[in-house]
Design a protein around this motif. Structure first.
Motif, PDB file in Angstrom:
ATOM      1  N   THR A  30       0.838  -1.200   0.000  1.00 22.37           N
ATOM      2  CA  THR A  30       0.000   0.000   0.000  1.00 22.37           C
ATOM      3  C   THR A  30       0.866   1.240   0.000  1.00 22.37           C
ATOM      4  N   TYR A  31       1.882   1.231   0.820  1.00 19.65           N
ATOM      5  CA  TYR A  31       2.826   2.340   0.905  1.00 19.65           C
ATOM      6  C   TYR A  31       3.457   2.602  -0.461  1.00 19.65           C
ATOM      7  N   GLU A  32       3.905   1.557  -1.111  1.00 20.08           N
ATOM      8  CA  GLU A  32       4.542   1.698  -2.421  1.00 20.08           C
ATOM      9  C   GLU A  32       3.543   2.087  -3.500  1.00 20.08           C
ATOM     10  N   SER A  33       2.319   1.582  -3.425  1.00 18.15           N
ATOM     11  CA  SER A  33       1.326   1.910  -4.451  1.00 18.15           C
ATOM     12  C   SER A  33       0.980   3.398  -4.451  1.00 18.15           C
ATOM     13  N   LEU A  34       1.165   4.044  -3.315  1.00 15.62           N
ATOM     14  CA  LEU A  34       0.929   5.486  -3.224  1.00 15.62           C
ATOM     15  C   LEU A  34       2.204   6.289  -3.476  1.00 15.62           C
ATOM     16  N   SER A  35       3.301   5.587  -3.767  1.00 11.92           N
ATOM     17  CA  SER A  35       4.609   6.208  -4.015  1.00 11.92           C
ATOM     18  C   SER A  35       5.042   7.105  -2.868  1.00 11.92           C
ATOM     19  N   LEU A  36       4.827   6.633  -1.648  1.00 10.17           N
ATOM     20  CA  LEU A  36       5.251   7.392  -0.481  1.00 10.17           C
ATOM     21  C   LEU A  36       6.734   7.169  -0.264  1.00 10.17           C
ATOM     22  N   ARG A  37       7.473   8.246  -0.098  1.00 11.24           N
ATOM     23  CA  ARG A  37       8.923   8.143   0.013  1.00 11.24           C
ATOM     24  C   ARG A  37       9.445   8.336   1.417  1.00 11.24           C
ATOM     25  N   GLY A  38       8.600   8.701   2.348  1.00 11.39           N
ATOM     26  CA  GLY A  38       9.073   8.929   3.703  1.00 11.39           C
ATOM     27  C   GLY A  38       7.941   9.319   4.620  1.00 11.39           C
ATOM     28  N   HIS A  39       8.325   9.662   5.837  1.00  9.95           N
ATOM     29  CA  HIS A  39       7.351  10.037   6.867  1.00  9.95           C
ATOM     30  C   HIS A  39       7.668  11.437   7.357  1.00  9.95           C
ATOM     31  N   PRO A  40       6.714  12.243   7.641  1.00  8.71           N
ATOM     32  CA  PRO A  40       5.310  12.046   7.294  1.00  8.71           C
ATOM     33  C   PRO A  40       5.065  12.417   5.836  1.00  8.71           C
ATOM     34  N   SER A  41       4.077  11.802   5.255  1.00  6.34           N
ATOM     35  CA  SER A  41       3.623  12.123   3.904  1.00  6.34           C
ATOM     36  C   SER A  41       2.147  12.483   3.979  1.00  6.34           C
ATOM     37  N   TYR A  42       1.748  13.407   3.152  1.00  7.74           N
ATOM     38  CA  TYR A  42       0.354  13.846   3.121  1.00  7.74           C
ATOM     39  C   TYR A  42      -0.144  13.799   1.686  1.00  7.74           C
ATOM     40  N   ILE A  43      -1.301  13.203   1.500  1.00  8.97           N
ATOM     41  CA  ILE A  43      -1.930  13.183   0.184  1.00  8.97           C
ATOM     42  C   ILE A  43      -3.405  13.519   0.394  1.00  8.97           C
ATOM     43  N   ILE A  44      -3.906  14.410  -0.432  1.00 12.87           N
ATOM     44  CA  ILE A  44      -5.335  14.704  -0.418  1.00 12.87           C
ATOM     45  C   ILE A  44      -5.883  14.300  -1.773  1.00 12.87           C
ATOM     46  N   PHE A  45      -6.949  13.512  -1.742  1.00 12.08           N
ATOM     47  CA  PHE A  45      -7.632  13.075  -2.952  1.00 12.08           C
ATOM     48  C   PHE A  45      -8.988  13.779  -3.018  1.00 12.08           C
ATOM     49  N   ASP A  46      -9.425  14.089  -4.236  1.00 11.45           N
ATOM     50  CA  ASP A  46     -10.761  14.657  -4.370  1.00 11.45           C
ATOM     51  C   ASP A  46     -11.789  13.536  -4.327  1.00 11.45           C
ATOM     52  N   ILE A  47     -13.033  13.900  -4.466  1.00 10.69           N
ATOM     53  CA  ILE A  47     -14.120  12.925  -4.344  1.00 10.69           C
ATOM     54  C   ILE A  47     -14.062  11.844  -5.424  1.00 10.69           C
ATOM     55  N   ASN A  48     -13.373  12.133  -6.537  1.00 11.66           N
ATOM     56  CA  ASN A  48     -13.232  11.159  -7.622  1.00 11.66           C
ATOM     57  C   ASN A  48     -12.004  10.274  -7.460  1.00 11.66           C
ATOM     58  N   GLY A  49     -11.246  10.505  -6.389  1.00 10.21           N
ATOM     59  CA  GLY A  49     -10.043   9.714  -6.158  1.00 10.21           C
ATOM     60  C   GLY A  49      -8.809  10.267  -6.838  1.00 10.21           C
ATOM     61  N   ASP A  50      -8.907  11.462  -7.411  1.00 11.34           N
ATOM     62  CA  ASP A  50      -7.757  12.093  -8.046  1.00 11.34           C
ATOM     63  C   ASP A  50      -6.942  12.854  -7.002  1.00 11.34           C
ATOM     64  N   GLU A  51      -5.649  12.720  -7.073  1.00 14.45           N
ATOM     65  CA  GLU A  51      -4.775  13.409  -6.131  1.00 14.45           C
ATOM     66  C   GLU A  51      -4.783  14.907  -6.412  1.00 14.45           C
ATOM     67  N   VAL A  52      -5.007  15.712  -5.369  1.00 16.33           N
ATOM     68  CA  VAL A  52      -5.023  17.165  -5.532  1.00 16.33           C
ATOM     69  C   VAL A  52      -3.941  17.854  -4.705  1.00 16.33           C
ATOM     70  N   PHE A  53      -3.305  17.111  -3.804  1.00 16.55           N
ATOM     71  CA  PHE A  53      -2.237  17.690  -2.983  1.00 16.55           C
ATOM     72  C   PHE A  53      -1.345  16.564  -2.492  1.00 16.55           C
ATOM     73  N   ARG A  54      -0.026  16.855  -2.462  1.00 15.05           N
ATOM     74  CA  ARG A  54       0.944  15.895  -1.929  1.00 15.05           C
ATOM     75  C   ARG A  54       2.088  16.677  -1.300  1.00 15.05           C
ATOM     76  N   ALA A  55       2.505  16.229  -0.134  1.00 16.49           N
ATOM     77  CA  ALA A  55       3.645  16.855   0.532  1.00 16.49           C
ATOM     78  C   ALA A  55       4.383  15.793   1.340  1.00 16.49           C
ATOM     79  N   LEU A  56       5.667  16.002   1.497  1.00 13.71           N
ATOM     80  CA  LEU A  56       6.520  15.086   2.248  1.00 13.71           C
ATOM     81  C   LEU A  56       7.269  15.881   3.303  1.00 13.71           C
ATOM     82  N   GLY A  57       7.339  15.341   4.497  1.00 11.90           N
ATOM     83  CA  GLY A  57       8.079  15.987   5.568  1.00 11.90           C
ATOM     84  C   GLY A  57       7.239  16.998   6.323  1.00 11.90           C
ATOM     85  N   TYR A  58       7.898  17.713   7.222  1.00 15.30           N
ATOM     86  CA  TYR A  58       7.208  18.705   8.028  1.00 15.30           C
ATOM     87  C   TYR A  58       6.546  19.743   7.133  1.00 15.30           C
TER      88      TYR A  58
END
Length: 76
Positions: A30-58
């Motif tokens: 699951t971690y790899e399927s979301l292409s998460l590279r570290g902690h903390p990671s933040y992803i926001i998806f819209d109602i259709n499941g499309d990614e609208v925001f991504r950030a890594l770290g503080y």
């Protein structure tokens, strides 16, 4: 960062779902399927499941809240 996110969850839980993942307990696939590279990671998806925001770290609390607000506004 979890206290900040927990605060957002209290405010926005009626309009968005918050999901917490841990690569060790939730599965590396699951971690790899979301292409998460570290902690903390933040992803926001819209109602259709499309990614609208991504950030890594503080992240600044205001930046995260702006991203949440923008995703809510776009969904309306």
């Amino acid at each position: 960062m979890q206290p900040i996110v927990n605060g957002f969850e209290e405010i926005y839980s009626d309009t968005m779902a918050f999901v917490y993942l841990n690569a060790e307990t939730d599965g590396l696939a699951t971690y790899e399927s979301l292409s998460l590279r570290g902690h903390p990671s933040y992803i926001i998806f819209d109602i259709n499941g499309d990614e609208v925001f991504r950030a890594l770290g503080y992240q600044d609390e205001a930046l995260l809240e702006d991203a949440i607000q923008a995703s809510i506004e776009e969904g309306n």
